[in-house]
Design an enzyme around this catalytic site. Structure first.
Site, PDB file in Angstrom:
ATOM      1  N   HIS A  18       0.832  -1.211   0.000  1.00 53.95           N
ATOM      2  CA  HIS A  18       0.000   0.000   0.000  1.00 53.95           C
ATOM      3  C   HIS A  18       0.865   1.258   0.000  1.00 53.95           C
ATOM      4  O   HIS A  18       1.318   1.707   1.048  1.00 53.95           O
ATOM      5  CB  HIS A  18      -0.890  -0.044   1.248  1.00 53.95           C
ATOM      6  CG  HIS A  18      -1.949   1.008   1.301  1.00 53.95           C
ATOM      7  ND1 HIS A  18      -3.159   0.810   1.937  1.00 53.95           N
ATOM      8  CD2 HIS A  18      -2.002   2.278   0.820  1.00 53.95           C
ATOM      9  CE1 HIS A  18      -3.890   1.899   1.840  1.00 53.95           C
ATOM     10  NE2 HIS A  18      -3.209   2.820   1.179  1.00 53.95           N
ATOM     11  N   HIS A  20       1.273   5.249  -2.148  1.00 56.66           N
ATOM     12  CA  HIS A  20       0.760   6.213  -3.128  1.00 56.66           C
ATOM     13  C   HIS A  20       1.965   6.869  -3.787  1.00 56.66           C
ATOM     14  O   HIS A  20       2.674   7.636  -3.145  1.00 56.66           O
ATOM     15  CB  HIS A  20      -0.122   7.253  -2.430  1.00 56.66           C
ATOM     16  CG  HIS A  20      -1.327   6.650  -1.762  1.00 56.66           C
ATOM     17  ND1 HIS A  20      -2.509   6.427  -2.430  1.00 56.66           N
ATOM     18  CD2 HIS A  20      -1.511   6.173  -0.506  1.00 56.66           C
ATOM     19  CE1 HIS A  20      -3.378   5.856  -1.604  1.00 56.66           C
ATOM     20  NE2 HIS A  20      -2.797   5.695  -0.429  1.00 56.66           N
ATOM     21  N   ASN A  52      -5.320   5.764  -6.778  1.00 56.29           N
ATOM     22  CA  ASN A  52      -5.939   7.101  -6.716  1.00 56.29           C
ATOM     23  C   ASN A  52      -5.006   8.172  -7.285  1.00 56.29           C
ATOM     24  O   ASN A  52      -4.722   9.182  -6.664  1.00 56.29           O
ATOM     25  CB  ASN A  52      -6.394   7.454  -5.293  1.00 56.29           C
ATOM     26  CG  ASN A  52      -5.268   7.528  -4.271  1.00 56.29           C
ATOM     27  OD1 ASN A  52      -4.208   6.938  -4.464  1.00 56.29           O
ATOM     28  ND2 ASN A  52      -5.477   8.263  -3.194  1.00 56.29           N
ATOM     29  N   HIS A 190      -5.132  -0.514   5.926  1.00 56.02           N
ATOM     30  CA  HIS A 190      -4.827   0.289   7.124  1.00 56.02           C
ATOM     31  C   HIS A 190      -5.852   0.147   8.259  1.00 56.02           C
ATOM     32  O   HIS A 190      -6.504   1.117   8.649  1.00 56.02           O
ATOM     33  CB  HIS A 190      -4.609   1.760   6.768  1.00 56.02           C
ATOM     34  CG  HIS A 190      -5.571   2.389   5.787  1.00 56.02           C
ATOM     35  ND1 HIS A 190      -6.938   2.242   5.870  1.00 56.02           N
ATOM     36  CD2 HIS A 190      -5.364   3.189   4.722  1.00 56.02           C
ATOM     37  CE1 HIS A 190      -7.511   2.909   4.882  1.00 56.02           C
ATOM     38  NE2 HIS A 190      -6.578   3.496   4.171  1.00 56.02           N
ATOM     39  N   ASP A 263       1.120   2.658   3.654  1.00 55.82           N
ATOM     40  CA  ASP A 263       0.212   3.746   3.252  1.00 55.82           C
ATOM     41  C   ASP A 263       1.011   5.045   3.035  1.00 55.82           C
ATOM     42  O   ASP A 263       0.547   6.133   3.419  1.00 55.82           O
ATOM     43  CB  ASP A 263      -0.933   3.945   4.243  1.00 55.82           C
ATOM     44  CG  ASP A 263      -2.035   4.849   3.682  1.00 55.82           C
ATOM     45  OD1 ASP A 263      -2.052   5.095   2.454  1.00 55.82           O
ATOM     46  OD2 ASP A 263      -2.871   5.315   4.478  1.00 55.82           O
TER      47      ASP A 263
HETATM   48  C1  NCD Z   1      -4.219   8.678   1.300  1.00 56.16           C
HETATM   49  C2  NCD Z   1      -3.757   9.583   0.160  1.00 56.16           C
HETATM   50  O1  NCD Z   1      -3.249  10.675   0.441  1.00 56.16           O
HETATM   51  O2  NCD Z   1      -3.842   9.174  -1.003  1.00 56.16           O
HETATM   52  N1  NCD Z   1      -4.362   9.461   2.486  1.00 56.16           N
HETATM   53  C3  NCD Z   1      -4.394   9.010   3.763  1.00 56.16           C
HETATM   54  O3  NCD Z   1      -4.654   9.802   4.678  1.00 56.16           O
HETATM   55  N2  NCD Z   1      -4.124   7.760   4.063  1.00 56.16           N
HETATM   56  C4  NCD Z   1      -5.472   7.979   0.918  1.00 56.16           C
HETATM   57  C5  NCD Z   1      -5.808   6.786   1.784  1.00 56.16           C
HETATM   58  O4  NCD Z   1      -4.957   5.934   2.074  1.00 56.16           O
HETATM   59  O5  NCD Z   1      -6.957   6.630   2.173  1.00 56.16           O
HETATM   60 ZN    ZN Z   2      -7.107   4.548   2.522  1.00 57.06          ZN
HETATM   61 ZN    ZN Z   3      -3.757   4.736   1.083  1.00 59.13          ZN
END
Ligand code: NCD
Ligand code: ZN
Ligand code: ZN
Length: 387
Positions: A18, A20, A52, A190, A263
């Site tokens: 996970h 981003h 995303n 998460h 995350d």
């Molecule tokens: C994540 C993001 O910034 O893309 N933000 C977060 O607070 N974890 C999105 C997500 O994991 O839900």
């Molecule tokens: Zn999330």
């Molecule tokens: Zn996330």
């Protein structure tokens, strides 16, 4: 198990379920090159990238472009996660067969929750036919509208709207029932609340195909970190209370929670240097897993072997990847860790383009010295980037 001696630890390289990486579309926060550099510095050989992005990764061409970009860079491997619904709008399912064929390892609408029971049921049935895991960001948006942090004594004191635990628990409970009814594979992203942990434990005891991941920040920080309106600690799901942290640690230690995932959610300084209510949620994590989690091992809260499993075999199993292992003749995917090296976290050292972490300026112990991915050295401490 205690970390002992002065020597380096040899570990299999890690798999992040996970992260981003923000490419395509938000390269000012991170891009595939900087994200993979951060991953290599954190000990990772494999990174699963959430969909995303802008545009959302809901089609074959975006999945393929992400993989091609990562291959051209030559660091850790990137494994895209496709969206569950087109544009992550929660209505029309993506062509999961195409996404899988293009290289997607799972599907998720992370950042948003699939809130419709009927869409979720169809998604589970559809994903099952392609052996794809559905990764759910479990948040009942009807209960989190305008929420800024965990709902409790501290949100009341700060005058911030709260995100109650039950908003997570309701979705996990519903989805466990849908996973049971469909026989599909369901994964909780998460996980943060003690109630969700209890539901997960019961579901596993009943043999339902459910798995879960927990982040380093939910294992180590509470909503008390938000006092002073520290936007670095604004994240979804929110940092909760000590009772939740204790439940998460226990569940990770006993295997109820399968994996640790970062995350990693990079945001620019401008997106954090503002009023709490305006700040973007999320924090970076790829480069901090080792120091933050070795602390749990040192405290006796987590056996080292379980931590390594949660960073390697467990996430690999969920994403249907081959797990990095250390054995004679295997293509090297490993990292060397100095468990005793103490340092103050300096933002200039971070390979990530973004510096949004509450651990900046903190004294940390434990550092990745070298990472090999797919048989190549992808990181050596002190070389390249800023040191
Ligand atoms: C994540 C993001 O910034 O893309 N933000 C977060 O607070 N974890 C999105 C997500 O994991 O839900
Ligand atoms: Zn999330
Ligand atoms: Zn996330």
């Amino acid at each position: 198990e205690i970390i002992q001696g002065d020597g380096l630890l040899l570990l299999p390289a890690f798999v992040d379920l996970h992260a981003h990486l923000r490419e395509p579309g938000q390269e000012y926060k991170e891009d595939i090159a900087s994200g993979l550099a951060a991953a290599a510095a954190g000990g990772f050989a494999h990174v699963c990238a959430m969909p995303n992005t802008r545009p959302v990764n809901d089609t074959r061409s975006i999945t393929e472009a992400m993989i091609a970009r990562a291959r051209a860079i030559g660091g850790p491997a990137l494994h895209p996660i496709g969206a569950i619904t087109m544009g992550q709008k929660g209505a029309e399912l993506t062509e999961m067969a195409d996404l899988k064929d293009a290289g997607a390892v799972a599907v998720s609408d992370d950042g948003r929750c699939v809130t419709s029971s009927s869409v979720m049921r169809r998604a589970l049935e559809y994903a099952k036919t392609f052996d794809l895991t559905i990764i759910q960001h479990a948040e009942d948006h009807a209960l989190t509208d305008g929420a800024q942090m965990h709902e409790g004594a501290i949100s009341t004191r700060l005058g911030l709207r709260g995100w109650p635990r039950v908003a997570e628990d309701i979705i996990v409970a519903r989805d466990v029932l849908l996973a049971e009814a469909t026989g599909a594979r369901y994964h909780v992203a998460h996980i943060s609340s003690l109630g969700a942990v209890r539901i997960l434990r019961e579901a596993k005891a009943r043999g339902i195909a459910v798995t879960a991941e927990v982040t380093p920040h939910h294992l180590t920080l509470t909503d008390a970190a938000v006092l002073g309106y520290d936007t670095a600690c604004k994240v979804n799901p929110p940092l909760r209370e000590q009772a939740d942290v204790d439940a998460l640690r226990e569940a990770l230690a006993d295997g109820t929670i399968d994996a640790v995932a970062t995350d990693h959610a990079p945001h620019s300084t401008l997106e954090k240097d503002c009023e709490f209510a305006e700040a973007s949620p999320g924090l970076i994590g790829l480069e901090l897993v080792v120091p933050v989690l070795l602390d749990l091992v040192r405290q006796g809260a987590l056996p080292l072997g379980r931590l390594v499993d949660a960073l390697t075999r467990a996430p690999a199993r969920i994403a249907r990847l081959e797990a990095p292992t250390i054995k004679a003749g295997a293509r090297a995917e490993l990292c060397l860790v100095d468990p005793n090296l103490s340092f103050v976290l300096d933002p200039a050292r971070l390979r990530s383009k973004s510096k949004n972490t509450p651990f900046l300026g903190r004294q940390l112990t434990g550092r990745v010295k070298m990472t090999l991915a797919s048989g190549r050295v992808v990181f050596v401490d002190g070389e390249g980037a800023a040191t």
